[in-house]
Design an enzyme around this catalytic site. Structure first.
Site, PDB file in Angstrom:
ATOM      1  N   GLU A 257      24.535  19.455 -40.133  1.00 15.76           N
ATOM      2  CA  GLU A 257      25.499  20.309 -39.418  1.00 15.76           C
ATOM      3  C   GLU A 257      24.761  20.838 -38.198  1.00 15.76           C
ATOM      4  O   GLU A 257      23.846  21.655 -38.331  1.00 15.76           O
ATOM      5  CB  GLU A 257      25.945  21.473 -40.308  1.00 15.76           C
ATOM      6  CG  GLU A 257      26.674  21.077 -41.568  1.00 15.76           C
ATOM      7  CD  GLU A 257      28.004  20.407 -41.302  1.00 15.76           C
ATOM      8  OE1 GLU A 257      28.624  20.696 -40.263  1.00 15.76           O
ATOM      9  OE2 GLU A 257      28.406  19.566 -42.121  1.00 15.76           O
TER      10      GLU A 257
ATOM     11  N   CYS B 278      27.864  28.236 -34.133  1.00 20.81           N
ATOM     12  CA  CYS B 278      27.996  26.816 -33.807  1.00 20.81           C
ATOM     13  C   CYS B 278      29.411  26.496 -33.340  1.00 20.81           C
ATOM     14  O   CYS B 278      29.630  25.612 -32.545  1.00 20.81           O
ATOM     15  CB  CYS B 278      27.620  25.959 -35.003  1.00 20.81           C
ATOM     16  SG  CYS B 278      28.582  26.355 -36.470  1.00 20.81           S
TER      17      CYS B 278
ATOM     18  N   GLY C  88      21.297  23.313 -38.278  1.00 23.22           N
ATOM     19  CA  GLY C  88      20.447  23.857 -37.216  1.00 23.22           C
ATOM     20  C   GLY C  88      20.722  23.123 -35.925  1.00 23.22           C
ATOM     21  O   GLY C  88      21.798  22.549 -35.727  1.00 23.22           O
ATOM     22  N   SER C  89      19.751  23.108 -35.050  1.00 20.38           N
ATOM     23  CA  SER C  89      19.949  22.515 -33.725  1.00 20.38           C
ATOM     24  C   SER C  89      19.931  20.984 -33.803  1.00 20.38           C
ATOM     25  O   SER C  89      19.322  20.404 -34.708  1.00 20.38           O
ATOM     26  CB  SER C  89      18.863  23.004 -32.774  1.00 20.38           C
ATOM     27  OG  SER C  89      17.602  22.640 -33.276  1.00 20.38           O
ATOM     28  N   THR C  90      20.580  20.371 -32.838  1.00 22.07           N
ATOM     29  CA  THR C  90      20.666  18.907 -32.824  1.00 22.07           C
ATOM     30  C   THR C  90      19.273  18.290 -32.702  1.00 22.07           C
ATOM     31  O   THR C  90      18.971  17.298 -33.375  1.00 22.07           O
ATOM     32  CB  THR C  90      21.606  18.456 -31.691  1.00 22.07           C
ATOM     33  OG1 THR C  90      22.919  18.917 -32.016  1.00 22.07           O
ATOM     34  CG2 THR C  90      21.637  16.945 -31.541  1.00 22.07           C
TER      35      THR C  90
ATOM     36  N   VAL D  13      16.280  19.428 -33.740  1.00 25.26           N
ATOM     37  CA  VAL D  13      15.545  19.463 -35.011  1.00 25.26           C
ATOM     38  C   VAL D  13      16.229  18.529 -36.025  1.00 25.26           C
ATOM     39  O   VAL D  13      15.556  17.832 -36.791  1.00 25.26           O
ATOM     40  CB  VAL D  13      15.425  20.911 -35.549  1.00 25.26           C
ATOM     41  CG1 VAL D  13      14.763  20.928 -36.920  1.00 25.26           C
ATOM     42  CG2 VAL D  13      14.617  21.766 -34.581  1.00 25.26           C
ATOM     43  N   GLY D  14      17.548  18.463 -35.976  1.00 18.73           N
ATOM     44  CA  GLY D  14      18.281  17.558 -36.871  1.00 18.73           C
ATOM     45  C   GLY D  14      17.863  16.103 -36.685  1.00 18.73           C
ATOM     46  O   GLY D  14      17.722  15.345 -37.655  1.00 18.73           O
TER      47      GLY D  14
ATOM     48  N   GLU E 192      24.674  23.877 -25.181  1.00 21.30           N
ATOM     49  CA  GLU E 192      24.991  24.952 -26.126  1.00 21.30           C
ATOM     50  C   GLU E 192      24.156  26.175 -25.745  1.00 21.30           C
ATOM     51  O   GLU E 192      22.927  26.123 -25.775  1.00 21.30           O
ATOM     52  CB  GLU E 192      24.641  24.503 -27.545  1.00 21.30           C
ATOM     53  CG  GLU E 192      25.087  25.491 -28.588  1.00 21.30           C
ATOM     54  CD  GLU E 192      24.630  25.101 -29.985  1.00 21.30           C
ATOM     55  OE1 GLU E 192      23.473  24.707 -30.148  1.00 21.30           O
ATOM     56  OE2 GLU E 192      25.443  25.216 -30.918  1.00 21.30           O
TER      57      GLU E 192
ATOM     58  N   LYS F 158      14.926  26.015 -47.874  1.00 21.48           N
ATOM     59  CA  LYS F 158      14.079  26.732 -46.913  1.00 21.48           C
ATOM     60  C   LYS F 158      14.980  27.404 -45.873  1.00 21.48           C
ATOM     61  O   LYS F 158      15.556  26.750 -45.010  1.00 21.48           O
ATOM     62  CB  LYS F 158      13.100  25.796 -46.197  1.00 21.48           C
ATOM     63  CG  LYS F 158      12.053  26.640 -45.458  1.00 21.48           C
ATOM     64  CD  LYS F 158      11.494  26.010 -44.220  1.00 21.48           C
ATOM     65  CE  LYS F 158      12.324  26.136 -42.987  1.00 21.48           C
ATOM     66  NZ  LYS F 158      12.472  27.502 -42.426  1.00 21.48           N
TER      67      LYS F 158
HETATM   68  P1  NAD Z   1      16.726  25.378 -35.497  1.00 24.75           P
HETATM   69  O1  NAD Z   1      17.050  23.933 -35.466  1.00 24.75           O
HETATM   70  O2  NAD Z   1      15.707  25.900 -34.571  1.00 24.75           O
HETATM   71  O3  NAD Z   1      16.232  25.808 -36.962  1.00 24.75           O
HETATM   72  C1  NAD Z   1      17.034  25.555 -38.101  1.00 24.75           C
HETATM   73  C2  NAD Z   1      16.131  25.467 -39.303  1.00 24.75           C
HETATM   74  O4  NAD Z   1      15.287  24.321 -39.151  1.00 24.75           O
HETATM   75  C3  NAD Z   1      15.196  26.655 -39.518  1.00 24.75           C
HETATM   76  O5  NAD Z   1      15.112  26.936 -40.895  1.00 24.75           O
HETATM   77  C4  NAD Z   1      13.863  26.130 -39.004  1.00 24.75           C
HETATM   78  O6  NAD Z   1      12.752  26.765 -39.603  1.00 24.75           O
HETATM   79  C5  NAD Z   1      13.951  24.682 -39.430  1.00 24.75           C
HETATM   80  N1  NAD Z   1      13.062  23.764 -38.715  1.00 24.75           N
HETATM   81  C6  NAD Z   1      12.483  23.914 -37.507  1.00 24.75           C
HETATM   82  N2  NAD Z   1      11.696  22.850 -37.229  1.00 24.75           N
HETATM   83  C7  NAD Z   1      11.809  22.003 -38.273  1.00 24.75           C
HETATM   84  C8  NAD Z   1      11.259  20.727 -38.572  1.00 24.75           C
HETATM   85  N3  NAD Z   1      10.432  20.113 -37.737  1.00 24.75           N
HETATM   86  N4  NAD Z   1      11.608  20.126 -39.729  1.00 24.75           N
HETATM   87  C9  NAD Z   1      12.474  20.720 -40.579  1.00 24.75           C
HETATM   88  N5  NAD Z   1      13.003  21.947 -40.369  1.00 24.75           N
HETATM   89  C10 NAD Z   1      12.684  22.578 -39.219  1.00 24.75           C
HETATM   90  O7  NAD Z   1      18.131  26.140 -35.321  1.00 24.75           O
HETATM   91  P2  NAD Z   1      18.391  27.696 -35.262  1.00 24.75           P
HETATM   92  O8  NAD Z   1      17.915  28.186 -33.940  1.00 24.75           O
HETATM   93  O9  NAD Z   1      17.902  28.353 -36.504  1.00 24.75           O
HETATM   94  O10 NAD Z   1      19.987  27.730 -35.328  1.00 24.75           O
HETATM   95  C11 NAD Z   1      20.779  27.526 -34.217  1.00 24.75           C
HETATM   96  C12 NAD Z   1      21.322  26.107 -34.197  1.00 24.75           C
HETATM   97  O11 NAD Z   1      21.982  25.823 -35.420  1.00 24.75           O
HETATM   98  C13 NAD Z   1      22.374  25.912 -33.128  1.00 24.75           C
HETATM   99  O12 NAD Z   1      22.175  24.675 -32.478  1.00 24.75           O
HETATM  100  C14 NAD Z   1      23.674  25.891 -33.903  1.00 24.75           C
HETATM  101  O13 NAD Z   1      24.733  25.206 -33.287  1.00 24.75           O
HETATM  102  C15 NAD Z   1      23.254  25.246 -35.174  1.00 24.75           C
HETATM  103  N6  NAD Z   1      24.196  25.589 -36.235  1.00 24.75           N
HETATM  104  C16 NAD Z   1      25.080  24.634 -36.655  1.00 24.75           C
HETATM  105  C17 NAD Z   1      26.014  24.948 -37.633  1.00 24.75           C
HETATM  106  C18 NAD Z   1      26.993  23.921 -38.131  1.00 24.75           C
HETATM  107  O14 NAD Z   1      27.548  24.133 -39.193  1.00 24.75           O
HETATM  108  N7  NAD Z   1      27.245  22.847 -37.416  1.00 24.75           N
HETATM  109  C19 NAD Z   1      26.037  26.222 -38.186  1.00 24.75           C
HETATM  110  C20 NAD Z   1      25.132  27.157 -37.718  1.00 24.75           C
HETATM  111  C21 NAD Z   1      24.197  26.831 -36.751  1.00 24.75           C
END
Ligand code: NAD
Length: 498
Positions: free
Chosen positions: A255, A289, A233-235, A237-238, A387, A180
């Site tokens: 990540e 990131c 993605g973001s910490t 949501v992770g 961040e 996704k």
């Molecule tokens: P985000 O966490 O908002 O979204 C990431 C993904 O998660 C999207 O596909 C989103 O639709 C999905 N998502 C949202 N809610 C969810 C849920 N409840 N359950 C499962 N999936 C869900 O992050 P973003 O704004 O897309 O990206 C920016 C963030 O990503 C920053 O914090 C950045 O540091 C991080 N990032 C980390 C790395 C790494 O390799 N460490 C690389 C790129 C980005």
């Protein structure tokens, strides 16, 4: 060029383009130009269920997990060739959906192709251990097996690159997948479906669903038939993905965010360090990131260094990301744009000194922000800790190496760091003390498919890329072989009796 009509995308399930179960769609406007550039089928929980079923069938009954490494390698190499053949189209989609400069989008496609090539090389190199030391009647084998169905959720900042840090490695291991992508940047990931089918991947081995985090990403994370989640993605949501994964105790690889220190010692090659710092703030609009967002500079050279930075950053062209000459494009979303400006305002209120930028720029759609530099930042200010994910640099000063290490580690994150010094001892001692997954010495933001990537602390869990990536997507199985006649347990129990 902006297409006259938006690109159209369906879901990719079981080797076919299909509409969503509800028939609903959603669209994406270019953050730079304000025009609709993509229309996508809108997946919800029901679509995720169908996609997971296809991946499950392909894993439990299909050919892919049993295909030889040599055959898997051929598929991944063909996919890599097709990605390169479609480079211009893929780069255009990335730029239109994310707002990044087209030259950086092209580099991203090349980088992506390299990941597929490297993962292909690992297909024939997955192996375990044997134990010939367990006594004459026992022989032990430790084998690696694909972990099963992997769910992948990715962000918007490097859509094609980040899915390619996961997907080819999982496929190399023999897993099947449901992906996704971010709802902001689904186009290039959806195109991978057809690319992989053309490369010879069996139906159902990769399924791609475009939709929002909630419900599509959340359903995938909690799905009882998914064996592992790989999330970038973001910490915040992770952390939610970890909670959802507990439902069926699935493995989680994460990540997440970063607040990465760049430490500049006074003896460093200052022009080279300044160039890297400018790259760190400008590359991908700072929506990275790994962005070098905390610059920690030794006090005697702070003023000289910041003046140099200001001089260089002023020369970086900001504007239409489709114009080849621009190096900073549009901020990807309205929410991100408001968040960055909020951080800039907050930094000024906290007493940091705004040395450059700080404002939005009236270009095209208006979602552009000047590269911004703050100095006189203290470690407790929010701009030094949170961040920002935008072109905003916070400069902090230090006196001793000990103090620099303390500031560098004073964060919840631990993704990457860089150290600039000509002194070998300082470089190595500082590298060893900083708690981060990647340390660059006298360089910054380099990446190679061979080298693992991931974070300490709240920056993540597990590693991507490199040969370790394969291990993430496998389970270990122990097989014990008894050799020769077996003594009954009863007889063995009496062997040692007087
Ligand atoms: P985000 O966490 O908002 O979204 C990431 C993904 O998660 C999207 O596909 C989103 O639709 C999905 N998502 C949202 N809610 C969810 C849920 N409840 N359950 C499962 N999936 C869900 O992050 P973003 O704004 O897309 O990206 C920016 C963030 O990503 C920053 O914090 C950045 O540091 C991080 N990032 C980390 C790395 C790494 O390799 N460490 C690389 C790129 C980005």
């Amino acid at each position: 060029m902006i297409p006259k009509t938006p690109f159209q995308y369906q879901l990719w399930i079981d080797g076919n383009e299909v509409p969503s179960v509800s028939g609903k769609k959603f669209e994406r406007k270019s953050p730079a130009h304000g025009t609709v550039v993509g229309e996508y089928a809108l997946a919800d929980g029901a679509d995720v269920d169908v996609a997971v079923r296809a991946a499950r069938e392909a894993f439990d009954k299909g050919a892919w997990p049993h295909t030889s490494g040599a055959e898997r390698m051929k598929v991944l190499l063909k996919a890599r060739d097709f990605i390169l053949q479609q480079k211009e189209q893929l780069a255009l989609i990335e730029t239109l959906e994310s707002g990044k400069p087209i030259s950086q989008a092209r580099d991203e496609v090349d980088w992506t192709a390299d990941l597929w090539q490297y993962a292909a090389s690992l297909c024939r190199n997955i192996h375990g251990d044997t134990y010939n030391t367990l006594g004459d009647s026992m022989f032990g084998l430790v084998v690696r097996e694909p972990i099963g169905v992997v769910g992948m959720v990715t962000p918007w900042n490097f859509p094609l690159l980040i899915v390619s840090q996961k997907l080819p490695f999982a496929l190399a291991a023999g897993c099947t997948c449901v992906v996704k992508p971010s709802e902001l940047t689904s186009g290039t990931t959806l195109r991978l479906g057809k690319i992989l089918a053309d490369a010879g991947l069996p139906d159902g081995a990769v399924n791609i669903v475009s939709g929002f985090g909630n419900p599509a990403g959340a359903r995938l994370s909690s799905h009882p038939e998914v064996d592992m989640m790989s999330f970038t993605g973001s910490t915040n949501v992770g952390k939610g993905v970890i909670s959802a994964a507990r439902e069926n105790v699935k493995k989680v690889e994460l990540e997440l965010g970063g607040k990465n220190p760049q430490i500049i010692f006074a003896d460093a090659d200052l022009p080279a360090a300044a160039d890297a710092a400018v790259f760190g703030i400008c590359f991908n609009q700072g929506e990275c990131c790994n962005s070098g967002s905390r610059l920690i500079v030794q006090r005697p050279v702070v003023e000289e260094f910041v003046n140099k930075l200001i001089d260089l950053v002023r020369q970086v062209p900001v504007g239409d990301p489709l114009d080849e000459k621009n190096k900073i494009g549009a901020i990807a979303s309205e929410a991100q744009y408001a968040k960055i400006l909020g951080h800039i305002e907050e930094g000024q209120k906290a007493g940091a000194r705004l040395r450059l930028g700080g404002k939005s720029l009236p270009i095209l759609s208006g979602q552009f922000i000047e590269p911004t530099i703050f100095d006189s930042v203290s470690a407790d200010m929010a701009i030094a800790r949170q961040e920002i994910f935008g072109p905003v640099l916070s400069v902090l000063a230090f006196d001793t190496a000990e103090e620099a290490i303390e500031i560098a580690n004073d964060t919840d994150y631990g993704l990457s760091a860089s150290i600039w010094t000509r002194d070998f001892d300082t470089a190595l001692l500082t590298s060893r003390r900083i708690r981060a997954g990647t340390i660059w010495v006298n360089t910054f933001l380099e990446g190679y498919p061979e080298l693992p990537f991931g974070g300490f602390k709240e920056s993540g869990l597990g590693r991507e890329v490199g040969r370790f990536a394969i291990e993430e997507f496998t389970e270990l199985k122990t097989i014990q072989f008894h050799l020769g006649k077996k003594t009954s347990w009863w007889a063995r129990a009496h062997e040692n009796l007087p």
